[in-house]
Write an enzyme that holds these catalytic residues in place. Structure first.
Site, PDB file in Angstrom:
ATOM      1  N   CYS A   1       0.828  -1.041   0.197  1.00  0.00           N
ATOM      2  CA  CYS A   1      -0.032  -0.037   0.012  1.00  0.00           C
ATOM      3  C   CYS A   1       0.812   1.064   0.101  1.00  0.00           C
ATOM      4  CB  CYS A   1      -0.869   0.162   1.167  1.00  0.00           C
ATOM      5  SG  CYS A   1      -1.814  -1.415   1.422  1.00  0.00           S
TER       6      CYS A   1
ATOM      7  N   ARG B   1       3.448  -0.053  -5.140  1.00  0.00           N
ATOM      8  CA  ARG B   1       3.131  -0.518  -3.791  1.00  0.00           C
ATOM      9  C   ARG B   1       1.714  -1.343  -3.706  1.00  0.00           C
ATOM     10  NH1 ARG B   1       4.560   0.337   1.314  1.00  0.00           N
ATOM     11  NH2 ARG B   1       6.966   0.762   1.293  1.00  0.00           N
TER      12      ARG B   1
ATOM     13  N   TRP C   1      -3.089  -2.268  -1.319  1.00  0.00           N
ATOM     14  CA  TRP C   1      -2.955  -3.779  -1.675  1.00  0.00           C
ATOM     15  C   TRP C   1      -3.770  -4.377  -0.743  1.00  0.00           C
ATOM     16  CZ3 TRP C   1      -0.849  -8.202   0.937  1.00  0.00           C
ATOM     17  CH2 TRP C   1      -0.621  -9.236   0.070  1.00  0.00           C
TER      18      TRP C   1
ATOM     19  N   ASN D   1      -1.019   1.881   6.035  1.00  0.00           N
ATOM     20  CA  ASN D   1      -0.618   0.612   5.521  1.00  0.00           C
ATOM     21  C   ASN D   1      -0.133  -0.367   6.610  1.00  0.00           C
ATOM     22  OD1 ASN D   1      -0.305   2.062   3.220  1.00  0.00           O
ATOM     23  ND2 ASN D   1       1.902   2.330   3.437  1.00  0.00           N
ATOM     24  N   GLY D   2      -0.149  -1.654   6.457  1.00  0.00           N
ATOM     25  CA  GLY D   2       0.003  -2.795   7.310  1.00  0.00           C
ATOM     26  C   GLY D   2      -1.178  -3.598   7.892  1.00  0.00           C
TER      27      GLY D   2
ATOM     28  N   GLU E   1      14.651 -18.651 -10.227  1.00  0.00           N
ATOM     29  CA  GLU E   1      14.405 -17.216 -10.682  1.00  0.00           C
ATOM     30  C   GLU E   1      13.630 -16.989 -11.565  1.00  0.00           C
ATOM     31  OE1 GLU E   1      14.286 -14.579  -9.120  1.00  0.00           O
ATOM     32  OE2 GLU E   1      14.458 -12.857 -10.504  1.00  0.00           O
TER      33      GLU E   1
ATOM     34  N   LYS F   1      10.151 -15.322 -12.322  1.00  0.00           N
ATOM     35  CA  LYS F   1       9.717 -14.109 -13.146  1.00  0.00           C
ATOM     36  C   LYS F   1       8.666 -14.308 -14.035  1.00  0.00           C
ATOM     37  CE  LYS F   1      11.379 -11.588 -11.586  1.00  0.00           C
ATOM     38  NZ  LYS F   1      12.492 -11.299 -10.834  1.00  0.00           N
TER      39      LYS F   1
ATOM     40  N   GLU G   1       5.234 -14.577 -12.115  1.00  0.00           N
ATOM     41  CA  GLU G   1       4.466 -13.322 -11.717  1.00  0.00           C
ATOM     42  C   GLU G   1       4.109 -12.546 -12.569  1.00  0.00           C
ATOM     43  OE1 GLU G   1       7.071 -11.211  -8.870  1.00  0.00           O
ATOM     44  OE2 GLU G   1       8.923 -11.489 -10.229  1.00  0.00           O
TER      45      GLU G   1
ATOM     46  N   HIS H   1      13.559 -37.996 -11.099  1.00  0.00           N
ATOM     47  CA  HIS H   1      12.910 -38.558  -9.566  1.00  0.00           C
ATOM     48  C   HIS H   1      11.514 -38.328  -9.606  1.00  0.00           C
ATOM     49  CE1 HIS H   1      17.100 -39.784  -8.223  1.00  0.00           C
ATOM     50  NE2 HIS H   1      17.561 -38.730  -8.561  1.00  0.00           N
TER      51      HIS H   1
ATOM     52  N   LYS I   1       5.184  -4.180  -4.529  1.00  0.00           N
ATOM     53  CA  LYS I   1       6.746  -4.118  -4.812  1.00  0.00           C
ATOM     54  C   LYS I   1       7.181  -4.461  -3.413  1.00  0.00           C
ATOM     55  CE  LYS I   1      10.497  -3.506  -6.728  1.00  0.00           C
ATOM     56  NZ  LYS I   1      10.964  -4.454  -7.560  1.00  0.00           N
TER      57      LYS I   1
HETATM   58  O1  M6R Z   1      12.640  -6.049  -1.250  1.00  0.00           O
HETATM   59  P1  M6R Z   1      12.801  -7.356  -1.158  1.00  0.00           P
HETATM   60  O2  M6R Z   1      14.183  -7.779  -1.963  1.00  0.00           O
HETATM   61  O3  M6R Z   1      13.128  -7.909   0.314  1.00  0.00           O
HETATM   62  O4  M6R Z   1      11.664  -8.217  -1.780  1.00  0.00           O
HETATM   63  C1  M6R Z   1      11.893  -9.604  -1.613  1.00  0.00           C
HETATM   64  C2  M6R Z   1      10.526 -10.064  -2.696  1.00  0.00           C
HETATM   65  O5  M6R Z   1       9.261  -9.717  -2.188  1.00  0.00           O
HETATM   66  C3  M6R Z   1      10.802  -9.790  -4.007  1.00  0.00           C
HETATM   67  O6  M6R Z   1      12.043 -10.233  -4.446  1.00  0.00           O
HETATM   68  C4  M6R Z   1       9.658 -10.447  -4.920  1.00  0.00           C
HETATM   69  O7  M6R Z   1       9.815 -11.772  -5.060  1.00  0.00           O
HETATM   70  C5  M6R Z   1       9.695  -9.951  -6.448  1.00  0.00           C
HETATM   71  N1  M6R Z   1       8.316  -9.799  -6.826  1.00  0.00           N
HETATM   72  C6  M6R Z   1      10.496 -10.667  -7.384  1.00  0.00           C
HETATM   73  O8  M6R Z   1      10.520 -10.210  -8.649  1.00  0.00           O
END
Ligand code: M6R
Length: 600
Positions: A2, A27, A75, A101-102, A473, A477, A480, A496, A595
């Site tokens: 948020c 955010r 969010w 936020n929170g 990774e 990517k 998401e 396996h 984010k």
């Molecule tokens: O700000 P941070 O690196 O702590 O964030 C960690 C994850 O939330 C972040 O890497 C998330 O997985 C991204 N969306 C990946 O692209």
């Protein structure tokens, strides 16, 4: 998660809040809302579900007047994205408005108490109870009422509150970041610097348990016991240009293309005449064990850190998801170094894990991008990535900068412990930015593969050793931002079980650059081909063997095996980006994501 922005001053608040909110979309973008105090008479409030962009032109035509205001981009945690659940929330009399936020963990208990006292709670959110608590305690002093309310809350908050008859904003934080921006005859409050960078670079970072009373010309900060706290005014180093798209279709694409520069920045000043210079407040020789904690993409960096540090220094390294580490009573003691990796420096799980580690007597080291962030302030020592602001929700340049910085850290530990430093790797580090540039010069093969597989139902990413985390990774990517199910797996583990998934429709991406397990990967590719899977292989230029058997080839320059993850990941970022774009998804704002994840 948020976004919050607030303004108090001589100017009309609405355009400032609107442009601030647009900067905060990364955010959270489930809904948005504003509340403005209109000449001290009434509060105008407007909120809607959905992304702000969809409403911007209509909003600009509406005349929202007022020189004090707060705004929020949501969010969702409690309650679906709807107008009712959108912030700001108000009290029964519609005098007090609040953005938050929170997560408030004891909101159910507080809600039943408030309802018994006659408060009408109309949304499904945890947030709304805060504003009713403030109403309950309000006797003409907003700051005091907020403090009384906050004392009853369990959980996390970054919040801003206004009252119809008060020329001030009250802001407070616990576990969710909040800053005060200082202008000339005007003040701002925001969850991120990006929201106010256009207006000021002078900021004050609130700490947990602090409450700020902000008027147009001054602010004062107290803790929850009412004790005054002296705050330091700091300067944000980021520029406005860094948070613009600069002609790129999306922030994600811009950030992918910024990597030669961000990687240079990660190295700058840290390599001098074959010596690594890092100023760490940690006695490297006393480290007995290293534990690395992080989340998401940063967790993939942590997995690679294990290879780097164990490979170079033989110090044992453990890797944990921050969210798991915290709650399993980890064995951590004096002599341990706990490294937290986080782009934002605000991720609640990573922050919690670092606090846990500190409380158990370990030394803490943060590998962070955002200067001034909570983790960077709380650790014993830190290394900044200097990658510049990363706006795209999918982490790209921060990830490669983490890998660069962590390679430096591993070599530095080797050097400081009096071991012979791995010269080839040290030399090759300097070549990495230009090799990334080479990959970015020609992305035709990747675009072609994206076109071919954009409608696939699933994807497998396979790698070994230091490139297994790159398989994870690459899969993250893709999921998401394109919503295609993808799995990363160690190539040797396929036999396996997961090999049962292979048929002629399954694209399988192999990380197959030169490594000590190159021949094993060759065999794994054969196993997939034998079952008619479609093989996409990331290989080094002039690799003739794999070219003969793979269906699609992505070429990358040769490098040291330990550094190959940095080069290999670039193509996977581009592949995910192009697939998302071809599927009509905005990769900067993928559904359900935000984010920085400041709730647990
Ligand atoms: O700000 P941070 O690196 O702590 O964030 C960690 C994850 O939330 C972040 O890497 C998330 O997985 C991204 N969306 C990946 O692209």
């Amino acid at each position: 998660m948020c976004g919050i922005v607030g303004y108090i001053g001589k100017r009309e608040a609405f355009p400032i809040l609107l442009s601030g909110l647009k900067r905060l979309l990364y955010r959270g973008y489930d809904s948005y809302g504003f509340a403005l105090i209109n000449n001290g008479k009434e509060i105008v409030c407007f909120k809607k579900p959905g992304k702000l962009d969809n409403w911007e032109s209509r909003l600009l035509k509406m005349k929202f007047e007022g020189k004090i205001g707060i705004a929020h981009s949501r969010w969702s945690t409690h309650g679906e994205p709807s107008e009712l659940n959108a912030h700001p929330h108000w009290d029964c009399q519609k005098n007090i408005y609040l953005v938050h936020n929170g997560i408030i963990e004891n909101y159910q208990t507080l809600k039943s108490i408030l309802e018994k006292e006659g408060h009408k709670i109309i949304s499904e959110t945890d947030t709304e109870i805060i504003v009713h608590l403030i109403e309950k305690f309000y006797k003409g002093n907003l700051e005091r009422a907020v403090m009384e309310a906050l004392k009853l809350l369990e959980g996390a908050y970054g919040l801003a509150v206004v009252h119809k008859n008060q020329n001030r904003i009250i802001a407070a934080r616990k576990g969710s970041p909040l800053i005060i921006g200082i202008g000339k005859g005007e003040m701002f409050v925001a969850s991120d610097a990006a929201a106010i960078l256009k207006h000021t670079k002078k900021v004050v970072y609130l700490k947990d348990g602090e409450v700020a009373n902000i008027t147009a010309n001054k602010f004062r900060v107290r803790n929850l016991d009412g004790k005054k706290v002296e705050k330091e005014v700091e300067e944000i180093k980021w520029t406005l240009g860094q948070i613009e798209k600069k002609g790129f279709k999306h922030f994600m694409l811009k950030e992918i293309f910024e990597q030669p520069e961000s990687l240079e920045n990660a190295l700058r000043g840290r390599l001098k005449q074959s010596k690594i210079k890092l100023s760490l407040d940690i006695d490297i020789n006393s480290i007995k064990r290293i534990i690395v904690v992080s989340c998401g993409t940063s967790w993939h960096s942590a997995l690679i850190t294990k290879h780097l540090i164990e490979g170079f220094t033989r110090i044992p390294v453990e890797v944990d998801y921050a969210s798991e580490f915290r709650y399993r009573r980890p064995v951590v003691k004096k002599g341990d170094l706990v490294v937290g990796i986080s782009q934002s420096g605000e991720t609640a799980d990573t922050l919690g894990a670092m606090r846990e580690a500190k409380a158990r007597g370990a030394k803490t080291l943060g590998i962070i991008n955002v200067v001034g962030s909570t983790i960077s302030r709380e650790v014993d020592s830190g290394i900044f990535l200097h990658a510049g602001p990363e706006i795209g929700v999918a982490s790209t340049k921060a990830f490669t900068s983490q890998l660069m910085t962590l390679s430096l850290l591993a070599l530095y530990i080797q050097q400081e412990r009096g071991n012979k430093v791995n010269r080839e790797i040290l030399r090759e580090l300097k070549n990495i930015p230009s090799k990334v540039e080479k990959i970015l010069e020609n992305t035709r093969a990747i675009k072609k593969i994206a076109k071919k597989f954009k409608d696939s139902k699933g994807f497998l990413y396979l790698g070994r050793g230091v490139n297994f985390p790159i398989a994870l990774e690459g899969a993250l990517k893709l999921k998401e931002i394109s919503y295609i199910h993808a799995e990363g797996y160690p190539a040797g583990e396929m036999k396996h079980g997961p090999i049962a998934l292979i048929d002629k429709n399954m694209p399988v991406l192999f990380l197959a650059t030169k490594s000590c397990t190159y021949d094993k990967i060759m065999s794994n590719i054969q196993e997939i081909k034998a079952r008619k899977g479609k093989v996409i292989a990331v290989v080094n230029r002039n690799d003739k063997r794999i070219r003969k058997i793979a269906d699609y080839i992505i070429e990358v320059p040769k490098t040291e095996e330990y550094l190959s993850p940095i080069l290999n990941t670039i193509s996977l970022q581009l592949l995910a980006y192009h697939i998302a774009d071809l599927r009509g998804i905005d990769p900067d704002y993928p559904r359900h994501l935000a984010k920085s994840v400041t709730c647990e």
